[in-house]
Design a protein around this motif. Structure first.
Motif, PDB file in Angstrom:
ATOM      1  N   ASN A  87       9.395   6.118   5.339  1.00  0.00           N
ATOM      2  CA  ASN A  87       8.986   6.103   3.933  1.00  0.00           C
ATOM      3  C   ASN A  87       7.486   5.899   3.794  1.00  0.00           C
ATOM      4  O   ASN A  87       6.850   6.479   2.901  1.00  0.00           O
ATOM      5  CB  ASN A  87       9.737   5.004   3.189  1.00  0.00           C
ATOM      6  N   VAL A  88       6.914   5.086   4.677  1.00  0.00           N
ATOM      7  CA  VAL A  88       5.464   4.873   4.650  1.00  0.00           C
ATOM      8  C   VAL A  88       4.738   6.176   4.930  1.00  0.00           C
ATOM      9  O   VAL A  88       3.735   6.499   4.275  1.00  0.00           O
ATOM     10  CB  VAL A  88       5.053   3.799   5.678  1.00  0.00           C
ATOM     11  N   GLU A  89       5.227   6.949   5.892  1.00  0.00           N
ATOM     12  CA  GLU A  89       4.583   8.220   6.237  1.00  0.00           C
ATOM     13  C   GLU A  89       4.532   9.161   5.044  1.00  0.00           C
ATOM     14  O   GLU A  89       3.549   9.878   4.850  1.00  0.00           O
ATOM     15  CB  GLU A  89       5.326   8.880   7.399  1.00  0.00           C
ATOM     16  N   LYS A  90       5.584   9.144   4.225  1.00  0.00           N
ATOM     17  CA  LYS A  90       5.600   9.993   3.030  1.00  0.00           C
ATOM     18  C   LYS A  90       4.528   9.556   2.042  1.00  0.00           C
ATOM     19  O   LYS A  90       3.835  10.391   1.444  1.00  0.00           O
ATOM     20  CB  LYS A  90       6.976   9.952   2.375  1.00  0.00           C
ATOM     21  N   ALA A  91       4.382   8.241   1.868  1.00  0.00           N
ATOM     22  CA  ALA A  91       3.362   7.725   0.952  1.00  0.00           C
ATOM     23  C   ALA A  91       1.958   8.034   1.466  1.00  0.00           C
ATOM     24  O   ALA A  91       1.074   8.441   0.697  1.00  0.00           O
ATOM     25  CB  ALA A  91       3.546   6.218   0.762  1.00  0.00           C
TER      26      ALA A  91
ATOM     27  N   GLU B   6       2.145   5.773  -8.291  1.00  0.00           N
ATOM     28  CA  GLU B   6       2.923   7.003  -8.245  1.00  0.00           C
ATOM     29  C   GLU B   6       2.819   7.677  -6.870  1.00  0.00           C
ATOM     30  O   GLU B   6       3.819   8.175  -6.336  1.00  0.00           O
ATOM     31  CB  GLU B   6       2.458   7.972  -9.333  1.00  0.00           C
ATOM     32  N   HIS B   7       1.638   7.667  -6.291  1.00  0.00           N
ATOM     33  CA  HIS B   7       1.451   8.330  -5.000  1.00  0.00           C
ATOM     34  C   HIS B   7       2.124   7.566  -3.851  1.00  0.00           C
ATOM     35  O   HIS B   7       2.502   8.173  -2.842  1.00  0.00           O
ATOM     36  CB  HIS B   7      -0.031   8.541  -4.720  1.00  0.00           C
ATOM     37  N   ILE B   8       2.282   6.254  -4.001  1.00  0.00           N
ATOM     38  CA  ILE B   8       2.927   5.486  -2.928  1.00  0.00           C
ATOM     39  C   ILE B   8       4.397   5.207  -3.236  1.00  0.00           C
ATOM     40  O   ILE B   8       5.046   4.421  -2.547  1.00  0.00           O
ATOM     41  CB  ILE B   8       2.181   4.158  -2.647  1.00  0.00           C
ATOM     42  N   ARG B   9       4.935   5.861  -4.233  1.00  0.00           N
ATOM     43  CA  ARG B   9       6.318   5.656  -4.651  1.00  0.00           C
ATOM     44  C   ARG B   9       7.322   5.719  -3.492  1.00  0.00           C
ATOM     45  O   ARG B   9       8.262   4.916  -3.442  1.00  0.00           O
ATOM     46  CB  ARG B   9       6.687   6.672  -5.734  1.00  0.00           C
ATOM     47  N   PRO B  10       7.167   6.654  -2.521  1.00  0.00           N
ATOM     48  CA  PRO B  10       8.171   6.723  -1.443  1.00  0.00           C
ATOM     49  C   PRO B  10       8.300   5.435  -0.631  1.00  0.00           C
ATOM     50  O   PRO B  10       9.330   5.227   0.019  1.00  0.00           O
ATOM     51  CB  PRO B  10       7.652   7.865  -0.558  1.00  0.00           C
ATOM     52  N   SER B  11       7.286   4.581  -0.649  1.00  0.00           N
ATOM     53  CA  SER B  11       7.334   3.359   0.164  1.00  0.00           C
ATOM     54  C   SER B  11       8.155   2.249  -0.487  1.00  0.00           C
ATOM     55  O   SER B  11       8.391   1.208   0.144  1.00  0.00           O
ATOM     56  CB  SER B  11       5.918   2.847   0.442  1.00  0.00           C
ATOM     57  N   GLY B  12       8.598   2.461  -1.723  1.00  0.00           N
ATOM     58  CA  GLY B  12       9.378   1.436  -2.406  1.00  0.00           C
ATOM     59  C   GLY B  12       8.513   0.306  -2.935  1.00  0.00           C
ATOM     60  O   GLY B  12       7.387   0.112  -2.476  1.00  0.00           O
TER      61      GLY B  12
ATOM     62  N   LYS C 187       3.226  -2.965  -4.532  1.00  0.00           N
ATOM     63  CA  LYS C 187       2.340  -2.567  -3.443  1.00  0.00           C
ATOM     64  C   LYS C 187       1.018  -1.987  -3.963  1.00  0.00           C
ATOM     65  O   LYS C 187      -0.024  -2.141  -3.311  1.00  0.00           O
ATOM     66  CB  LYS C 187       3.056  -1.583  -2.517  1.00  0.00           C
ATOM     67  N   ALA C 188       1.051  -1.347  -5.102  1.00  0.00           N
ATOM     68  CA  ALA C 188      -0.203  -0.874  -5.697  1.00  0.00           C
ATOM     69  C   ALA C 188      -1.111  -2.058  -6.006  1.00  0.00           C
ATOM     70  O   ALA C 188      -2.320  -2.019  -5.730  1.00  0.00           O
ATOM     71  CB  ALA C 188       0.080  -0.062  -6.962  1.00  0.00           C
ATOM     72  N   ASP C 189      -0.538  -3.113  -6.554  1.00  0.00           N
ATOM     73  CA  ASP C 189      -1.331  -4.316  -6.836  1.00  0.00           C
ATOM     74  C   ASP C 189      -1.861  -4.923  -5.540  1.00  0.00           C
ATOM     75  O   ASP C 189      -3.028  -5.348  -5.466  1.00  0.00           O
ATOM     76  CB  ASP C 189      -0.487  -5.355  -7.585  1.00  0.00           C
ATOM     77  N   ARG C 190      -1.022  -4.974  -4.518  1.00  0.00           N
ATOM     78  CA  ARG C 190      -1.445  -5.565  -3.252  1.00  0.00           C
ATOM     79  C   ARG C 190      -2.557  -4.746  -2.599  1.00  0.00           C
ATOM     80  O   ARG C 190      -3.496  -5.307  -2.020  1.00  0.00           O
ATOM     81  CB  ARG C 190      -0.241  -5.704  -2.312  1.00  0.00           C
TER      82      ARG C 190
END
Length: 213
Positions: free
Chosen positions: A42-46, A71-77, A82-85
């Motif tokens: 999932n990380v690879e997709k993001a 939105e772009h990192i959505r696949p990582s859950g 995670k956007a905030d982090r």
């Protein structure tokens, strides 16, 4: 079974895994946040999404709004969290003088600084210290706990830092060995030492207290 013996057994089974899969220290930092509570697939997709818009750099991520980044990192859950982090990490990186500024710190200071970033816990910090900055620390994760408990190794149930330090003492300040052991344990955890283990042909089966008959 001693830890150096475990490392050699896993190396013989899985070979050189070339971990962490990233081109730059910054990519390691981003990946370390994105891999929290999810699989590397999932990380690879993001990461591919970020590469696709040429945003996998401090400047590229800073140019995105929080909503665009999420939105772009959505696949990582947990993409809003995670956007905030990631934004906290970006602010920290800028305040620290970038990768070069962090690289000038000694290992203990670097680790302490990373642990001061909101959303960066010990495992994420050690991912960054080991793989982005090539410092001799060991990353403790769920795969490590499971394997060490099944092998009845010392400190398997100890607090994070006690287990980390135990492995570091066993292997010494050998970055390549610490890197390999973590990567190999992850691979072994995915391939064989699962919650329901696949004990057939396990390279450490004879040392395991939970091996299937």
């Amino acid at each position: 079974m001693r830890i150096p013996e475990l490392l050699e057994a896993l190396r013989a089974e899985y070979g050189d895994l070339q971990w962490w899969p990233a081109e730059t220290a910054f990519e390691v930092m981003v990946g370390a946040v994105l891999t929290q509570n999810t699989s590397w697939t999932n990380v690879e997709k993001a990461l591919a999404n970020l590469r696709g818009i040429d945003a996998l750099s401090p400047e590229g991520l800073m140019a995105l709004s929080r909503e665009e980044l999420a939105e772009h990192i959505r696949p990582s859950g947990y993409f809003n969290v995670k956007a905030d982090r990631l934004r906290h990490l970006l602010a920290f990186l800028e305040a620290s003088g970038g990768i070069e500024g962090l690289a000038a710190l000694d290992t203990d200071a670097l680790r302490a600084a990373l642990l001061g970033v909101k959303g960066v816990g010990p495992e994420t910090a050690d991912d960054i210290v080991l793989y982005a900055f090539e410092r001799p620390v060991f990353v403790v994760d769920a795969y490590t706990r499971r394997l060490f408990e099944r092998l009845d190794l010392p400190q398997a149930r100890a607090p994070y830092d006690a287990l980390r330090e135990h492995v570091e003492v066993a292997l010494g300040p050998d970055v390549a060995a610490l890197n390999d052991l973590h990567a190999l344990i992850v691979e072994h955890g995915k391939e064989r030492c699962r919650p329901r283990p696949r004990c057939d042909a396990c390279p450490v089966r004879r040392h395991c207290t939970h091996a299937e008959a």
